[in-house]
Enzyme design. Structure first.
Site, PDB file in Angstrom:
ATOM      1  N   TYR A 166       0.852  -1.189   0.000  1.00  0.00           N
ATOM      2  CA  TYR A 166       0.000   0.000   0.000  1.00  0.00           C
ATOM      3  C   TYR A 166       0.886   1.237   0.000  1.00  0.00           C
ATOM      4  O   TYR A 166       1.793   1.362   0.818  1.00  0.00           O
ATOM      5  CB  TYR A 166      -0.906   0.000   1.242  1.00  0.00           C
ATOM      6  CG  TYR A 166      -1.854   1.171   1.300  1.00  0.00           C
ATOM      7  CD1 TYR A 166      -2.901   1.291   0.386  1.00  0.00           C
ATOM      8  CD2 TYR A 166      -1.711   2.169   2.281  1.00  0.00           C
ATOM      9  CE1 TYR A 166      -3.781   2.369   0.437  1.00  0.00           C
ATOM     10  CE2 TYR A 166      -2.591   3.237   2.341  1.00  0.00           C
ATOM     11  CZ  TYR A 166      -3.619   3.339   1.419  1.00  0.00           C
ATOM     12  OH  TYR A 166      -4.490   4.403   1.478  1.00  0.00           O
TER      13      TYR A 166
ATOM     14  N   ASP B 293       9.354   2.850   0.163  1.00  0.00           N
ATOM     15  CA  ASP B 293       8.237   3.461   0.888  1.00  0.00           C
ATOM     16  C   ASP B 293       8.415   3.102   2.359  1.00  0.00           C
ATOM     17  O   ASP B 293       8.065   2.009   2.799  1.00  0.00           O
ATOM     18  CB  ASP B 293       6.901   2.939   0.344  1.00  0.00           C
ATOM     19  CG  ASP B 293       5.715   3.516   1.106  1.00  0.00           C
ATOM     20  OD1 ASP B 293       5.942   4.172   2.140  1.00  0.00           O
ATOM     21  OD2 ASP B 293       4.574   3.311   0.661  1.00  0.00           O
TER      22      ASP B 293
ATOM     23  N   LYS C  49       3.534   8.675   9.008  1.00  0.00           N
ATOM     24  CA  LYS C  49       3.337   8.039  10.318  1.00  0.00           C
ATOM     25  C   LYS C  49       4.288   8.587  11.410  1.00  0.00           C
ATOM     26  O   LYS C  49       4.104   9.701  11.837  1.00  0.00           O
ATOM     27  CB  LYS C  49       3.373   6.515  10.165  1.00  0.00           C
ATOM     28  CG  LYS C  49       2.270   6.091   9.155  1.00  0.00           C
ATOM     29  CD  LYS C  49       1.881   4.653   9.149  1.00  0.00           C
ATOM     30  CE  LYS C  49       0.586   4.476   8.375  1.00  0.00           C
ATOM     31  NZ  LYS C  49       0.681   3.868   7.066  1.00  0.00           N
TER      32      LYS C  49
HETATM   33  C1  LIG Z   1       0.031   4.360   5.695  1.00  0.00           C
HETATM   34  C2  LIG Z   1       0.861   4.155   4.507  1.00  0.00           C
HETATM   35  C3  LIG Z   1       0.810   5.023   3.406  1.00  0.00           C
HETATM   36  C4  LIG Z   1      -0.197   6.127   3.305  1.00  0.00           C
HETATM   37  O1  LIG Z   1      -0.036   7.106   4.288  1.00  0.00           O
HETATM   38  P1  LIG Z   1      -1.275   8.079   4.645  1.00  0.00           P
HETATM   39  O2  LIG Z   1      -0.678   9.038   5.621  1.00  0.00           O
HETATM   40  O3  LIG Z   1      -2.332   7.202   5.223  1.00  0.00           O
HETATM   41  O4  LIG Z   1      -1.697   8.723   3.395  1.00  0.00           O
HETATM   42  C5  LIG Z   1       1.718   4.831   2.387  1.00  0.00           C
HETATM   43  N1  LIG Z   1       2.612   3.839   2.425  1.00  0.00           N
HETATM   44  C6  LIG Z   1       2.680   2.968   3.454  1.00  0.00           C
HETATM   45  C7  LIG Z   1       3.726   1.904   3.454  1.00  0.00           C
HETATM   46  C8  LIG Z   1       1.792   3.080   4.518  1.00  0.00           C
HETATM   47  O5  LIG Z   1       1.850   2.195   5.516  1.00  0.00           O
END
Ligand SMILES: *Cc1c(COP(=O)(O)O)cnc(C)c1O
Length: 422
Positions: free
Chosen positions: A141, A236, A264
């Site tokens: 994601y 990411d 995060k």
């Molecule tokens: C949570 C998450 C996102 C998206 O971040 P948001 O602040 O919810 O837009 C992107 N990449 C990873 C790996 C994530 O865990």
């Protein structure tokens, strides 16, 4: 229960009653718990019931909720100003700290979410290489921007959405998806699309299909392929950044990414994201270059001080990462002991302070194996744990996050709750 009443009312005004689908308890059924306050390792709901928290706002609260230092920094900043839309010293302080903590970051740009960070990093990689195709992995994601939702993990997997409506086919035509941990399939994609791949974006430790560990050499394999074919390697680290190690997955696995995205933990509970990397690539971003990216509230002072205070604690006390890992290991051993006594299939994956359980007998190494879990068992387990005061992510496609505020007594109570629940 007050949550039932509040949820009913919320649904009259907010689609599904929630502002992010993963909160809706759709996979597990029942009513989402409305929260009122949080301190350290605990949440308190609107009825005053206490929970030991393993979501931690989906990752950010690594030093625990309402940490006195973060609260104090926020108070002080709120009295100064909430937002200017002009440059502040706080932005430079956080940027500088990150370049000291994380390898391979010469320049970094702040945004307001992980979604924005990944979306912008991809645009930058495409602008830098003058190519449009990119590779992502099934069950990973990278936020909810169009190009990434193809075969995405997290809520998309939880809701079992096969075709995301509202996304033109042309927009995802350049999104190439393959299976994580499969050495050959990604190499084949590169060979078939030679000199067309702008980037590979990867969660170095996927956490949006439960927690999945990269096979030895897999991340290096991606690095080698990107070198060979001139593609940008994007880590990411929205989830893994400042959680797995001071320098994130790059440090832990000793792999150099070209671009890194954050979210995060970086905001200490406030809405922050960022992307950064080598000067050569980052200099393509406006106003230095012609890849445009902007944000009215980007680098917001409240968000910057919450992030700075949180990251400073991690930077000054890097032993937190070791202590978190020990706590997570202790939790795994305890839960394993409880579950082993029952005749249940289960697989636990764990790294650092990330852990997840899939109720299946197979190893979980990619999305297909992660999907083999028994959802009925998960549902029951989740609700019993909730009843017993343990707040877990409401989907097997999510990872549990530990915070440093957890004590060994909390972990013992969690293991006892597990014993009662199972
Ligand atoms: C949570 C998450 C996102 C998206 O971040 P948001 O602040 O919810 O837009 C992107 N990449 C990873 C790996 C994530 O865990």
């Amino acid at each position: 229960m007050l949550s039932n009443k509040l949820f009913e009312e919320a649904q009259q005004y907010i689609p599904g009653g929630v502002n992010s689908p993963v909160r809706a308890f759709l996979q597990v059924g029942g009513t989402p718990v409305f929260m009122k306050s949080a301190k350290g390792a605990y949440l308190f709901d609107v009825d005053g019931k206490k929970y030991i928290d393993y979501i931690n706002s989906w990752g950010p609260m690594i030093v625990g909720h309402s940490h006195p230092k973060v609260v104090e920094a926020l108070k002080q900043q709120a009295e100064q100003a909430v937002s200017f839309g002009a440059p502040t010293e706080q932005e430079t302080m956080l940027a500088k700290l990150i370049t000291q903590m994380v390898p391979n970051i010469d320049l970094i740009r702040f945004v307001n979410s992980g979604t924005e960070a990944c979306m912008s990093a991809l645009r930058l990689a495409r602008g830098y290489t003058n190519r449009s195709k990119f590779i992502k992995f099934e069950g990973h994601y990278h936020g909810h921007s169009d190009a990434f939702l193809k075969k995405a993990g997290s809520g998309v997997a939880t809701l079992n959405i096969k075709v995301n409506a509202g996304i033109p086919a042309s927009v995802v035509a350049d999104t190439l998806v393959t299976s994580f941990n499969d050495f050959e399939s990604v190499e084949t994609l590169f060979r078939e699309n030679e000199s067309e791949i702008a980037a590979v974006i990867v969660e170095p430790v996927p956490g949006n299909m439960g927690c999945v560990i990269p096979k030895p050499g897999y991340l290096q394999h991606l690095r080698n392929l990107c070198n060979k074919y001139g593609a940008v390697l994007i880590f990411d680290e929205v989830m893994t950044g400042f959680r797995l190690a001071r320098g994130g997955a790059q440090e832990l696995f000793n792999i150099q990414a070209d671009l890194v995205t954050f979210g995060k933990v970086i905001g200490g509970g406030l809405p922050v994201g960022a992307f950064g990397g080598k000067k050569e690539i980052m200099s393509k971003i406006a106003p230095l270059g012609d890849v445009y990216q902007a944000g009215t509230l980007s680098g917001n002072p409240l968000a910057m001080v919450a992030g700075y205070t949180t990251l400073s604690m991690l930077n000054e006390n890097p032993q937190i990462f070791g202590s978190l890992q020990k706590k997570t290991e202790y939790l795994e051993i305890g839960i394993r002991e409880v579950l082993s006594k029952k005749n249940l299939p289960f697989t636990i994956n764990r790294i650092g302070s990330m852990i997840s359980i899939h109720f299946c007998s197979n190893e979980v190494t990619d999305f297909v194996s992660a999907s083999a879990g028994n959802n009925e068992i998960f549902k029951n387990f989740f609700h019993k744990m909730l009843l017993n005061g343990v707040y877990l992510p409401p989907s097997p496609f999510e990872t549990w996050f530990l915070s440093d505020a957890l004590t060994y007594q909390d972990l013992d109570e969690t293991i006892q709750a597990c014993q009662k629940s199972i």
